[in-house]
Design an enzyme around this catalytic site. Sequence first.
Site, PDB file in Angstrom:
ATOM      1  N   ASP A 122       0.808  -1.223   0.000  1.00  0.00           N
ATOM      2  CA  ASP A 122       0.000   0.000   0.000  1.00  0.00           C
ATOM      3  C   ASP A 122       0.841   1.274   0.000  1.00  0.00           C
ATOM      4  O   ASP A 122       0.432   2.303   0.564  1.00  0.00           O
ATOM      5  CB  ASP A 122      -0.968   0.015   1.209  1.00  0.00           C
ATOM      6  N   LYS A 176       1.736   2.034  -5.129  1.00  0.00           N
ATOM      7  CA  LYS A 176       2.261   1.446  -6.375  1.00  0.00           C
ATOM      8  C   LYS A 176       1.331   1.733  -7.554  1.00  0.00           C
ATOM      9  O   LYS A 176       1.765   2.093  -8.640  1.00  0.00           O
ATOM     10  CB  LYS A 176       2.430  -0.083  -6.210  1.00  0.00           C
ATOM     11  N   GLY A 198      -4.600  -4.497  -3.543  1.00  0.00           N
ATOM     12  CA  GLY A 198      -5.611  -3.491  -3.880  1.00  0.00           C
ATOM     13  C   GLY A 198      -4.860  -2.258  -4.310  1.00  0.00           C
ATOM     14  O   GLY A 198      -4.165  -1.647  -3.503  1.00  0.00           O
ATOM     15  N   HIS A 199      -4.921  -1.936  -5.590  1.00  0.00           N
ATOM     16  CA  HIS A 199      -4.149  -0.809  -6.124  1.00  0.00           C
ATOM     17  C   HIS A 199      -5.106   0.286  -6.576  1.00  0.00           C
ATOM     18  O   HIS A 199      -6.074   0.015  -7.293  1.00  0.00           O
ATOM     19  CB  HIS A 199      -3.269  -1.271  -7.295  1.00  0.00           C
ATOM     20  N   ARG A 221       2.326 -28.865  -7.290  1.00  0.00           N
ATOM     21  CA  ARG A 221       1.935 -29.299  -8.645  1.00  0.00           C
ATOM     22  C   ARG A 221       0.501 -29.837  -8.675  1.00  0.00           C
ATOM     23  O   ARG A 221       0.156 -30.710  -9.449  1.00  0.00           O
ATOM     24  CB  ARG A 221       2.939 -30.321  -9.205  1.00  0.00           C
ATOM     25  N   GLN A 247       1.916  -6.176  -3.084  1.00  0.00           N
ATOM     26  CA  GLN A 247       2.356  -6.281  -1.697  1.00  0.00           C
ATOM     27  C   GLN A 247       3.635  -5.449  -1.488  1.00  0.00           C
ATOM     28  O   GLN A 247       3.841  -4.489  -2.205  1.00  0.00           O
ATOM     29  CB  GLN A 247       2.576  -7.749  -1.278  1.00  0.00           C
ATOM     30  N   ARG A 280      -9.884  -3.039   6.312  1.00  0.00           N
ATOM     31  CA  ARG A 280      -9.340  -2.947   7.676  1.00  0.00           C
ATOM     32  C   ARG A 280      -8.512  -1.660   7.803  1.00  0.00           C
ATOM     33  O   ARG A 280      -7.896  -1.220   6.832  1.00  0.00           O
ATOM     34  CB  ARG A 280      -8.408  -4.137   7.966  1.00  0.00           C
ATOM     35  N   SER A 281      -8.463  -1.107   9.027  1.00  0.00           N
ATOM     36  CA  SER A 281      -7.604   0.059   9.254  1.00  0.00           C
ATOM     37  C   SER A 281      -6.155  -0.376   9.143  1.00  0.00           C
ATOM     38  O   SER A 281      -5.773  -1.423   9.659  1.00  0.00           O
ATOM     39  CB  SER A 281      -7.831   0.619  10.657  1.00  0.00           C
ATOM     40  N   GLY A 306      -0.387  13.662  -3.215  1.00  0.00           N
ATOM     41  CA  GLY A 306      -1.835  13.486  -3.242  1.00  0.00           C
ATOM     42  C   GLY A 306      -2.151  12.271  -4.087  1.00  0.00           C
ATOM     43  O   GLY A 306      -1.285  11.773  -4.810  1.00  0.00           O
TER      44      GLY A 306
HETATM   45  P1  GDP Z   1      -0.828   0.202  -3.553  1.00  0.00           P
HETATM   46  O1  GDP Z   1      -1.385  -1.066  -3.019  1.00  0.00           O
HETATM   47  O2  GDP Z   1       0.641   0.338  -3.289  1.00  0.00           O
HETATM   48  O3  GDP Z   1      -1.164   0.464  -4.996  1.00  0.00           O
HETATM   49  O4  GDP Z   1      -1.507   1.376  -2.708  1.00  0.00           O
HETATM   50  P2  GDP Z   1      -3.072   1.515  -2.336  1.00  0.00           P
HETATM   51  O5  GDP Z   1      -3.766   2.023  -3.527  1.00  0.00           O
HETATM   52  O6  GDP Z   1      -3.581   0.289  -1.679  1.00  0.00           O
HETATM   53  O7  GDP Z   1      -2.993   2.584  -1.188  1.00  0.00           O
HETATM   54  C1  GDP Z   1      -2.461   3.846  -1.396  1.00  0.00           C
HETATM   55  C2  GDP Z   1      -3.561   4.876  -1.083  1.00  0.00           C
HETATM   56  O8  GDP Z   1      -2.983   6.166  -0.982  1.00  0.00           O
HETATM   57  C3  GDP Z   1      -4.597   4.988  -2.190  1.00  0.00           C
HETATM   58  O9  GDP Z   1      -5.820   5.349  -1.616  1.00  0.00           O
HETATM   59  C4  GDP Z   1      -4.055   6.116  -3.056  1.00  0.00           C
HETATM   60  O10 GDP Z   1      -5.076   6.792  -3.777  1.00  0.00           O
HETATM   61  C5  GDP Z   1      -3.454   7.012  -2.019  1.00  0.00           C
HETATM   62  N1  GDP Z   1      -2.282   7.779  -2.428  1.00  0.00           N
HETATM   63  C6  GDP Z   1      -1.289   7.430  -3.266  1.00  0.00           C
HETATM   64  N2  GDP Z   1      -0.334   8.371  -3.295  1.00  0.00           N
HETATM   65  C7  GDP Z   1      -0.747   9.352  -2.438  1.00  0.00           C
HETATM   66  C8  GDP Z   1      -0.175  10.591  -2.005  1.00  0.00           C
HETATM   67  O11 GDP Z   1       0.915  10.993  -2.389  1.00  0.00           O
HETATM   68  N3  GDP Z   1      -0.901  11.302  -1.080  1.00  0.00           N
HETATM   69  C9  GDP Z   1      -2.105  10.887  -0.615  1.00  0.00           C
HETATM   70  N4  GDP Z   1      -2.727  11.665   0.286  1.00  0.00           N
HETATM   71  N5  GDP Z   1      -2.662   9.732  -1.006  1.00  0.00           N
HETATM   72  C10 GDP Z   1      -1.985   8.977  -1.894  1.00  0.00           C
HETATM   73  P1  IMO Z   2      -0.949  -4.288  -2.089  1.00  0.00           P
HETATM   74  O1  IMO Z   2      -0.515  -4.834  -3.425  1.00  0.00           O
HETATM   75  C1  IMO Z   2      -0.944  -4.724   2.253  1.00  0.00           C
HETATM   76  C2  IMO Z   2      -1.028  -8.797   3.847  1.00  0.00           C
HETATM   77  C3  IMO Z   2      -2.284  -9.233   4.569  1.00  0.00           C
HETATM   78  C4  IMO Z   2      -1.697 -10.189   5.572  1.00  0.00           C
HETATM   79  C5  IMO Z   2      -0.585 -10.874   4.794  1.00  0.00           C
HETATM   80  C6  IMO Z   2      -0.959 -12.236   4.235  1.00  0.00           C
HETATM   81  O2  IMO Z   2      -2.240  -3.579  -2.117  1.00  0.00           O
HETATM   82  O3  IMO Z   2       0.159  -3.510  -1.475  1.00  0.00           O
HETATM   83  P2  IMO Z   2      -2.521 -12.967   2.206  1.00  0.00           P
HETATM   84  O4  IMO Z   2      -3.980 -12.769   1.970  1.00  0.00           O
HETATM   85  O5  IMO Z   2      -1.634 -12.385   1.158  1.00  0.00           O
HETATM   86  O6  IMO Z   2      -2.168 -14.395   2.515  1.00  0.00           O
HETATM   87  O7  IMO Z   2      -2.217 -12.167   3.574  1.00  0.00           O
HETATM   88  O8  IMO Z   2      -0.254  -9.990   3.735  1.00  0.00           O
HETATM   89  N1  IMO Z   2      -1.248  -8.284   2.475  1.00  0.00           N
HETATM   90  C7  IMO Z   2      -1.173  -6.990   2.152  1.00  0.00           C
HETATM   91  N2  IMO Z   2      -0.973  -5.906   2.906  1.00  0.00           N
HETATM   92  N3  IMO Z   2      -1.076  -4.592   0.918  1.00  0.00           N
HETATM   93  C8  IMO Z   2      -1.241  -5.683   0.128  1.00  0.00           C
HETATM   94  O9  IMO Z   2      -1.229  -5.606  -1.216  1.00  0.00           O
HETATM   95  C9  IMO Z   2      -1.338  -6.950   0.739  1.00  0.00           C
HETATM   96  N4  IMO Z   2      -1.538  -8.201   0.285  1.00  0.00           N
HETATM   97  C10 IMO Z   2      -1.465  -9.012   1.348  1.00  0.00           C
HETATM   98  O10 IMO Z   2      -2.919  -8.135   5.196  1.00  0.00           O
HETATM   99  O11 IMO Z   2      -1.090  -9.471   6.624  1.00  0.00           O
HETATM  100 MG    MG Z   3      -2.899  -1.712  -1.749  1.00  0.00          MG
END
Ligand code: GDP
Ligand code: IMO
Ligand code: MG
Length: 423
Positions: A12, A15, A39-40, A141, A223, A302-303, A414
Amino acid sequence: MFTIITGSQFGDEGKGKIVDLMSKDYDLVVRFQGGNNAGHTVKVGDDVYKLHLIPSGFLLDSRVLIGPGTVVDPGVLLEEVDMLSAGGIDLPPEKMGIDAKTSIIMPYHIELDVLRESKRTEKIGTTGRGIGFAYIDKVARDEVRMADLTSSERLMKRLSELAASKEAAIRDLGGDPGIVMDEGLIEKYVQLGERMAPYITDVSYEVNKALDDGKNVLAEGAQGTHLDVIHGTQKFVTSSCTIAGSACANIGVGPTRVDSVLGIVKAYITRVGEGPMPTELFDDLGKQIQEAGGEIGTTTGRSRRCGWFDLPLLKKAIYLNGYTSIALTKLDVLLDLEPIKVCVAYDLNGKVLDYPPEDTADLAACKPVYQELPGWDDDLTGVQSFDDLPPAAKDYVLYLEDKMGVPVEFISVGPARDQTFRK
Ligand code: GDP
Ligand code: IMO
Ligand code: MG
């Protein structure tokens, strides 16, 4: 040109945002590991896309590919395709491909993941998407592959080889083994396979051919580094290799072809699920960062746990990935924090360490040693250049860059594509 992007922390890091931004310069964008545990988020103008499987290069002209090292829930993938299509973004087979060797997440993988997690006294906090059990089957496998879904005879033959052991595993964990050979489910998977069939491709061939033809390829990691199944904070990790080298192995492209590796680094640190995070803030400051950063898991809601920037973990990420540059994200979130702290070392039972201990139990016992830096109270979300950052924010970036020893290429202030500038 071949560029790999990975998350440097616990996922998170942003990416999706950076891949979307960079994809304008890339012909192919390839997901190489993980599944819909990821989740991207991509935000352009008022449109926000939260995707779990479709690579984040879908908005521009790149072709997006899902590589054979991923684990794919075809229902989730097609829901994403349909959701985008309803919004006017079509992904025909010329735009998206999925490797024939990709492992399929079957309903019994999800069932096993949830049951196993419920039985653990010390939880991992998995996303419950069946990721670990799909990877177990790949290594054993015993997987169902993308190509197996293309005919009901082929799928039935495969499932009849596997059914007894899957049913026994579910029964052992107190679940309903009927899910394995449920006729309705099998029928559903055959239908999903029929829809997926036109997308099936050989990702390794496409990537190598594109590079031979002088095209640009971007590998999108999911991840984060410290969730890597080999090098992460076991057992609190995901079930795939999340580091840059994994892109080569999982796509099927030689390491000699890699030109650059971009690390996505959040300006603080977050973690969702269980496992150690030495700089975690359990107080109001943690809550303030969580709220300011909107740190709610994209996949599970989740938070996310929040903490100060952790340099020892980042140093390890730099070793594991060989970053050539860094995108520093979410700098805007560190608003009204005085001072801002950066963890420069750990105290482990009186011993000072500037690199994480190898054993997870030791990492959990580490107490952060902090350097304090001045904060700022200016809103950064409208800033468009490094020079326009307030002095304290500039100093924070320069401090981290110096300590990391890797150039900061992008700064993100942002969620939107245009809230990004080169340093
Ligand atoms: P990823 O899993 O690495 O692709 O990241 P996620 O999308 O799960 O979480 C990143 C969150 O931060 C998303 O809600 C983005 O829209 C947001 N985000 C990304 N870059 C920035 C930033 O520079 N500032 C703020 N405030 N939010 C950002
Ligand atoms: P992105 O690509 C943050 C965490 C889960 C858990 C552990 C194992 O959005 O950055 P799993 O379901 O993979 O067996 O869970 O890995 N986890 C992530 N945490 N961002 C993710 O993906 C994650 N994918 C898995 O919360 O702790
Ligand atoms: Mg994510």
